[in-house]
Every structure is written in structure tokens, then in C-alpha cells.
Design a protein around this motif. Structure first.
Motif, PDB file in Angstrom:
ATOM      1  N   ASP A 183      15.315  -4.748  -3.313  1.00  0.00           N
ATOM      2  CA  ASP A 183      15.244  -4.791  -1.850  1.00  0.00           C
ATOM      3  C   ASP A 183      13.834  -5.009  -1.313  1.00  0.00           C
ATOM      4  O   ASP A 183      13.475  -4.484  -0.249  1.00  0.00           O
ATOM      5  CB  ASP A 183      15.835  -3.520  -1.240  1.00  0.00           C
ATOM      6  N   GLY A 184      13.030  -5.784  -2.057  1.00  0.00           N
ATOM      7  CA  GLY A 184      11.709  -6.133  -1.558  1.00  0.00           C
ATOM      8  C   GLY A 184      10.561  -5.516  -2.302  1.00  0.00           C
ATOM      9  O   GLY A 184       9.401  -5.704  -1.912  1.00  0.00           O
ATOM     10  N   ALA A 185      10.841  -4.783  -3.382  1.00  0.00           N
ATOM     11  CA  ALA A 185       9.737  -4.216  -4.164  1.00  0.00           C
ATOM     12  C   ALA A 185       8.853  -5.321  -4.720  1.00  0.00           C
ATOM     13  O   ALA A 185       7.629  -5.169  -4.809  1.00  0.00           O
ATOM     14  CB  ALA A 185      10.276  -3.336  -5.291  1.00  0.00           C
ATOM     15  N   LEU A 186       9.479  -6.450  -5.127  1.00  0.00           N
ATOM     16  CA  LEU A 186       8.714  -7.599  -5.623  1.00  0.00           C
ATOM     17  C   LEU A 186       9.481  -8.884  -5.348  1.00  0.00           C
ATOM     18  O   LEU A 186      10.709  -8.919  -5.476  1.00  0.00           O
ATOM     19  CB  LEU A 186       8.447  -7.484  -7.123  1.00  0.00           C
ATOM     20  N   PRO A 190      11.107 -14.675   2.868  1.00  0.00           N
ATOM     21  CA  PRO A 190      12.366 -13.959   3.092  1.00  0.00           C
ATOM     22  C   PRO A 190      12.363 -13.220   4.427  1.00  0.00           C
ATOM     23  O   PRO A 190      11.312 -13.007   5.044  1.00  0.00           O
ATOM     24  CB  PRO A 190      12.409 -12.968   1.930  1.00  0.00           C
ATOM     25  N   THR A 191      13.540 -12.821   4.865  1.00  0.00           N
ATOM     26  CA  THR A 191      13.629 -12.008   6.077  1.00  0.00           C
ATOM     27  C   THR A 191      13.273 -10.550   5.778  1.00  0.00           C
ATOM     28  O   THR A 191      12.861  -9.812   6.665  1.00  0.00           O
ATOM     29  CB  THR A 191      15.043 -12.078   6.664  1.00  0.00           C
ATOM     30  N   GLN A 192      13.422 -10.150   4.512  1.00  0.00           N
ATOM     31  CA  GLN A 192      13.119  -8.773   4.122  1.00  0.00           C
ATOM     32  C   GLN A 192      11.611  -8.566   3.986  1.00  0.00           C
ATOM     33  O   GLN A 192      10.861  -9.493   3.705  1.00  0.00           O
ATOM     34  CB  GLN A 192      13.778  -8.440   2.776  1.00  0.00           C
ATOM     35  N   ASP A 193      11.186  -7.332   4.178  1.00  0.00           N
ATOM     36  CA  ASP A 193       9.806  -6.975   3.885  1.00  0.00           C
ATOM     37  C   ASP A 193       9.581  -7.046   2.374  1.00  0.00           C
ATOM     38  O   ASP A 193      10.475  -6.737   1.585  1.00  0.00           O
ATOM     39  CB  ASP A 193       9.497  -5.562   4.374  1.00  0.00           C
ATOM     40  N   VAL A 194       8.377  -7.456   1.963  1.00  0.00           N
ATOM     41  CA  VAL A 194       8.029  -7.581   0.549  1.00  0.00           C
ATOM     42  C   VAL A 194       6.810  -6.716   0.280  1.00  0.00           C
ATOM     43  O   VAL A 194       5.782  -6.837   0.954  1.00  0.00           O
ATOM     44  CB  VAL A 194       7.743  -9.049   0.180  1.00  0.00           C
TER      45      VAL A 194
END
Length: 208
Positions: free
Chosen positions: A124-127, A137-141
Motif C-alpha cells: 500500500d505504498g511502502a515502496l 500513482p494516486t497512492q502516497d509512496v
């Protein structure tokens, strides 16, 4: 999360429950990696997909699942059997998730044919490993692997990519054809937000 850079675009990601190797290509040194749960290939170019090396690696890691982008599965001869994953799919290894994003390799030049390219977003955005793309991406990274050299890339685009994604840590990769990777990583660091760019020592695991 522990990350080891095996040269060029090849990263070993160790989460609490899974060991994932991304892009074992001809410019990377990954032959001794063991206890893998999955090997993920972003696209078909040899610097990301060394068929002979991959075959030997899977033989030494019998439980590892091979994950391929659609074009690699169709276009590359003599590949070991693997799972074809397309953007929008979510894969699970242990308690870790891998979301398949993106879809296309960055344009190389003029009418040079393109190919599919899967970006892999872990936990979910860890890497995020974008392969040869500048997919945002739309997700936070939290940790972003970012290419610093290639025929499809200008360094200014790599800087813009770091700024667009806004990670806590940006890891320079894709330096295998560069005679002075430290210089390229240094320029990325100079123009990116302060404290974001971190260069890993090849072959040494880092906790990030």
C-alpha cells in the motif's frame, strides 16, 4: 522494510513476511539470492530480465512465484512458467501485497516499438518500483525507486518524477550503463527536495 540493491534495476525487498526480488536483469548480480517468495519482472528488456539467470535463480528458489508483465510472457522465448499480472491486479505474498500499476514503458525514441511495463507498489505504498516508466500513482509512496539513466530518460525528468511522487526516500537505480553513477545520483540529489535521495551500497541490505 529492508532493501538491497543488486545493481541496475534489481532490488530485493524484505518485508515482515515476504522476500521479493524485482527485475533480475543482465546488469545485476542476483545469482546468490535465496529464500525468495516471488520474482517480479517489470518488462521484457534484458537489463530487467536475464532469462538464463532467472531460470537458474528460480531453480535455487523453488517456492518463488514468477510474475511477468503481459508482453514479456508473450514475446520472450524460453521463459520459465510464471503468472501474468496486469495493471489493476493485487497479488499477495505472505501478508504483503503487491499492486500492479502503470502499463507502458516510457517512450524510448521516435518510432522505436514500445512494450508493456508493470509498476509494482508494495504494501500500500511502502515502496514503488516503476520499472522503465515515470508512473505517478494516486497512492502516497514512502520509498520510490527512480531511474537515473537510460535512452528514454533525461535527468531533469527523474527530478520532476521525484517531486511529483513526493516520497520520503528516493533510491537511484538504473545506473548500469553509466560510467559515473555517483555523479548522476549526486545531480538527482542536488535538485530533489533536501534529504530525500539516498544511494544504496550495492549488495548491502538497508533498513528504510
Amino acid at each position: 522494510m529492508k532493501i538491497t540493491h543488486y545493481g541496475h534495476a534489481c532490488l530485493l525487498i524484505e518485508t515482515a513476511t515476504a522476500r521479493l526480488l524485482i527485475d533480475p536483469g543482465t546488469m545485476s548480480s542476483f545469482a546468490e539470492v535465496r529464500d525468495l517468495d516471488a520474482v517480479l519482472v517489470t518488462h521484457q528488456h534484458p537489463d530487467h530480465l536475464d532469462v538464463a539467470g532467472l531460470t537458474a535463480l528460480l531453480g535455487a528458489n523453488p517456492r518463488a512465484q514468477l510474475v511477468l508483465d503481459p508482453d514479456s510472457a508473450a514475446a520472450v522465448p524460453d521463459l520459465p512458467e510464471g503468472t501474468v499480472a496486469s495493471p489493476g491486479q493485487r497479488l499477495t505474498f505472505g501478508a504483503s501485497t503487491v499492486d500492479v500499476l502503470g502499463g507502458l514503458h516510457a517512450a524510448v525514441y521516435g518510432d522505436v516499438p514500445g512494450c508493456t511495463n508493470s509498476a509494482y507498489l508494495i504494501d500500500d505504498g511502502a515502496l514503488l518500483h516503476p520499472g522503465d516508466s515515470l508512473f505517478v500513482p494516486t497512492q502516497d509512496v514512502d520509498v520510490l525507486a527512480v531511474a537515473i539513466d537510460g535512452p528514454w530518460l533525461k535527468l531533469a525528468e527523474a527530478v520532476d518524477y521525484v517531486r511529483a511522487v513526493g516520497p520520503r526516500v528516493a533510491l537511484p537505480i538504473h545506473e548500469g550503463e553509466t560510467t559515473d553513477p555517483a555523479k548522476y545520483a549526486g545531480m538527482l540529489q542536488a535538485f530533489s527536495p533536501a534529504g530525500v535521495v539516498t544511494r544504496l551500497t550495492a549488495g548491502e541490505p538497508s533498513e528504510l
